[in-house]
Scaffold this active site. Structure first.
Site, PDB file in Angstrom:
ATOM      1  N   HIS A 137      -1.111   4.124 -10.512  1.00  0.00           N
ATOM      2  CA  HIS A 137      -0.055   4.821 -10.444  1.00  0.00           C
ATOM      3  C   HIS A 137       0.145   5.604 -11.220  1.00  0.00           C
ATOM      4  O   HIS A 137       0.170   5.643 -12.524  1.00  0.00           O
ATOM      5  CB  HIS A 137       1.214   3.275 -10.889  1.00  0.00           C
ATOM      6  CG  HIS A 137       1.131   2.623  -9.778  1.00  0.00           C
ATOM      7  ND1 HIS A 137       1.204   2.176  -9.039  1.00  0.00           N
ATOM      8  CD2 HIS A 137      -0.143   0.901  -9.602  1.00  0.00           C
ATOM      9  CE1 HIS A 137       1.269   1.041  -7.823  1.00  0.00           C
ATOM     10  NE2 HIS A 137       0.033   0.577  -8.805  1.00  0.00           N
ATOM     11  N   HIS A 191       1.069  -4.747 -12.784  1.00  0.00           N
ATOM     12  CA  HIS A 191       0.866  -3.987 -13.913  1.00  0.00           C
ATOM     13  C   HIS A 191       2.381  -3.647 -14.932  1.00  0.00           C
ATOM     14  O   HIS A 191       2.578  -3.323 -15.462  1.00  0.00           O
ATOM     15  CB  HIS A 191       1.405  -3.007 -12.582  1.00  0.00           C
ATOM     16  CG  HIS A 191       0.086  -2.508 -11.398  1.00  0.00           C
ATOM     17  ND1 HIS A 191      -0.872  -1.408 -12.236  1.00  0.00           N
ATOM     18  CD2 HIS A 191       0.588  -2.948 -10.362  1.00  0.00           C
ATOM     19  CE1 HIS A 191      -1.736  -1.453 -11.142  1.00  0.00           C
ATOM     20  NE2 HIS A 191      -1.200  -2.042  -9.533  1.00  0.00           N
ATOM     21  N   HIS A 212      -2.214  -9.360  -7.114  1.00  0.00           N
ATOM     22  CA  HIS A 212      -3.109  -9.104  -7.929  1.00  0.00           C
ATOM     23  C   HIS A 212      -3.760  -9.720  -9.595  1.00  0.00           C
ATOM     24  O   HIS A 212      -4.346  -9.150 -10.575  1.00  0.00           O
ATOM     25  CB  HIS A 212      -4.041  -7.988  -8.258  1.00  0.00           C
ATOM     26  CG  HIS A 212      -3.592  -6.689  -8.282  1.00  0.00           C
ATOM     27  ND1 HIS A 212      -2.750  -6.412  -9.132  1.00  0.00           N
ATOM     28  CD2 HIS A 212      -2.535  -5.240  -6.584  1.00  0.00           C
ATOM     29  CE1 HIS A 212      -2.832  -5.619  -9.707  1.00  0.00           C
ATOM     30  NE2 HIS A 212      -2.791  -4.902  -8.688  1.00  0.00           N
ATOM     31  N   ASP A 270      -5.876  -5.186  -0.612  1.00  0.00           N
ATOM     32  CA  ASP A 270      -5.627  -4.363  -1.286  1.00  0.00           C
ATOM     33  C   ASP A 270      -6.149  -2.808  -1.023  1.00  0.00           C
ATOM     34  O   ASP A 270      -6.137  -2.360  -1.792  1.00  0.00           O
ATOM     35  CB  ASP A 270      -6.019  -4.476  -3.275  1.00  0.00           C
ATOM     36  CG  ASP A 270      -4.330  -3.410  -3.832  1.00  0.00           C
ATOM     37  OD1 ASP A 270      -3.988  -2.532  -3.549  1.00  0.00           O
ATOM     38  OD2 ASP A 270      -4.915  -3.437  -4.948  1.00  0.00           O
ATOM     39  N   LEU A 306     -10.757   0.724 -11.808  1.00  0.00           N
ATOM     40  CA  LEU A 306     -10.726   0.756  -9.561  1.00  0.00           C
ATOM     41  C   LEU A 306      -9.012   1.593  -9.848  1.00  0.00           C
ATOM     42  O   LEU A 306      -7.979   1.088 -10.331  1.00  0.00           O
ATOM     43  CB  LEU A 306     -10.872  -0.689  -9.925  1.00  0.00           C
ATOM     44  CG  LEU A 306     -12.202  -1.726 -10.162  1.00  0.00           C
ATOM     45  CD1 LEU A 306     -11.814  -2.657  -9.878  1.00  0.00           C
ATOM     46  CD2 LEU A 306     -13.217  -0.828  -9.561  1.00  0.00           C
TER      47      LEU A 306
END
Ligand SMILES: [Zn+2]
Length: 390
Positions: A137, A191, A212, A270, A306
């Site tokens: 992000h 996150h 996730h 995702d 990733l």
């Protein structure tokens, strides 16, 4: 419409009749000697609550148009997906608003798109700027929670934002989470480098999902306590998992499924907007990305961080059986019943009266993926054909 297939839940052959877009009748069918070999499995259509785009188009983009939204949604019929949450990731308010408007317009323009889109997932922008948890992000757009901005985005989406993934590590997070939850939006944690007490406060305020789990975290983490244990041990949180074989090692998937219990696990693809493209370097939303030869999507120039995924949700269904030792019925429910339950939607069954959103596929326990042979949305075959199921 009538066909014969093998039920995913009790493994029996069934004759399925559809009428007026709904399941009309499901009755046992007499097996012929070779019928188990030729008839596909039947299950409710998959529901993927985290799809960032496809074929080179992100939802979080000023280039997004209603036509492109419809194309991405319909492209997912090939993967057995009949329910989808287009996911917009951290960007400026202008770009996010544009994406929201394009998705809302697509839902209003095409009834099949409107039925498939179960809500929009906003992943960000209320994330820490810290490297590691932030993942891919863009740092310059990560910011503190802002209720007025969230309201503006929800208005641009015509009220379609269903999930907000955010980090709870801001002082104002509990109050913000309570407000967002009270407005009917599911708050997910992700996150994040939050402490145990920050996670507890977020859940007390209404957060219901870990996004996730195990990804979007530090590469090196104190062994305990840490936010992975805190979220695994928190029974009030469901967890979405990317079980594409790249994002989580099989042992981690097994441990997380056991800790959360299968009923609290939701499989997500995702998929990045780059999913569907061949290996190579690409410019993503704010940074250079690379699809490696093995299909992994990373931040360009290294092979560890990733930046999204490229495997459709059916790969997760097949993998979670092998990785976590769950059976087909349990794996399918992680991609159907569980996400629908999270979203507060009905369906996800083979019962008369349910909307006929169905997937037919071939699969054997040794297979690494499901082979979708047909997808039915509201009683219409939208991908493949039923030649194997007659
Ligand atoms: Zn993410």
């Amino acid at each position: 419409m009538r066909f014969i297939a093998r039920r995913y839940d009790n493994r029996e052959l069934a004759e399925v009749s559809l009428a007026d877009g709904r399941v009309a009748r499901v009755v046992p069918a007499a097996p012929s000697s070779d019928s188990h070999e030729v008839h596909p499995w039947i299950a409710p259509g998959f529901v993927d609550v985290q799809v960032n785009g496809y074929d080179g188009q992100e939802f979080s983009s000023l280039e997004l148009t209603p036509e492109k939204v419809a194309a991405i949604v319909r492209r997912h019929y090939a993967f057995g997906v009949t329910g989808i949450c287009p996911t917009l990731t951290t960007q400026s308010v202008e770009m996010l608003s544009h994406g929201m408007r394009a998705i809302a317009a697509a839902c209003e323009s095409w009834p099949d798109v409107g039925r498939a889109v179960l809500g929009i997932h906003l992943e960000g922008p209320y994330f820490s700027t810290e490297d590691g948890p932030r993942g891919a992000h863009p740092k310059e757009h990560c910011r503190r929670p802002n209720w007025d901005e969230f309201q503006r985005l929800q208005a641009a989406a015509s009220g379609r934002i269903a999930i907000l993934t955010m980090s709870p590590e801001f002082d104002e997070a509990p109050e913000f989470i309570a407000r967002v939850s009270a407005s009917g939006v599911i708050v997910a944690l992700g996150h994040t480098g939050a402490s145990g007490s920050q996670i507890r406060a977020a859940v007390d305020a209404g957060a219901r999902l870990s996004t996730h789990l195990g990804n979007g975290s530090h590469r090196v983490l104190r062994r305990h306590p840490n936010y992975l244990w805190d979220q695994m041990a928190e029974d009030r949180l469901m967890a979405s998992l990317i079980v594409d074989g790249h994002h989580l090692p099989p042992e981690v998937v097994k441990t997380m499924v056991r800790a959360k219990t299968p009923a609290r696990c939701v499989l997500v693809s995702d998929e990045s907007g780059l999913a569907g493209l061949p290996p190579g370097r690409y410019t993503g939303s704010g940074c250079e990305l690379e699809i490696l030869a093995d299909g992994r999507l990373v931040i360009a120039g290294q092979d560890q961080l990733l930046a999204g995924a490229s495997a459709p949700i059916g790969v997760g269904v097949a993998n979670v059986m092998r990785f976590a030792g769950v059976d087909l019925a349990t794996a399918v429910e992680m991609a159907t019943v569980n996400p629908l339950q999270l979203l507060g939607k009905r369906g996800g069954g083979l019962r008369p009266g349910e909307r006929a959103d169905l997937v037919l596929f071939h699969w054997k326990p040794s297979d690494a993926a499901l082979e979708v042979v047909a997808t039915i949305a509201s009683g219409t075959v939208v991908f493949g054909d039923l030649a194997d199921a007659e």
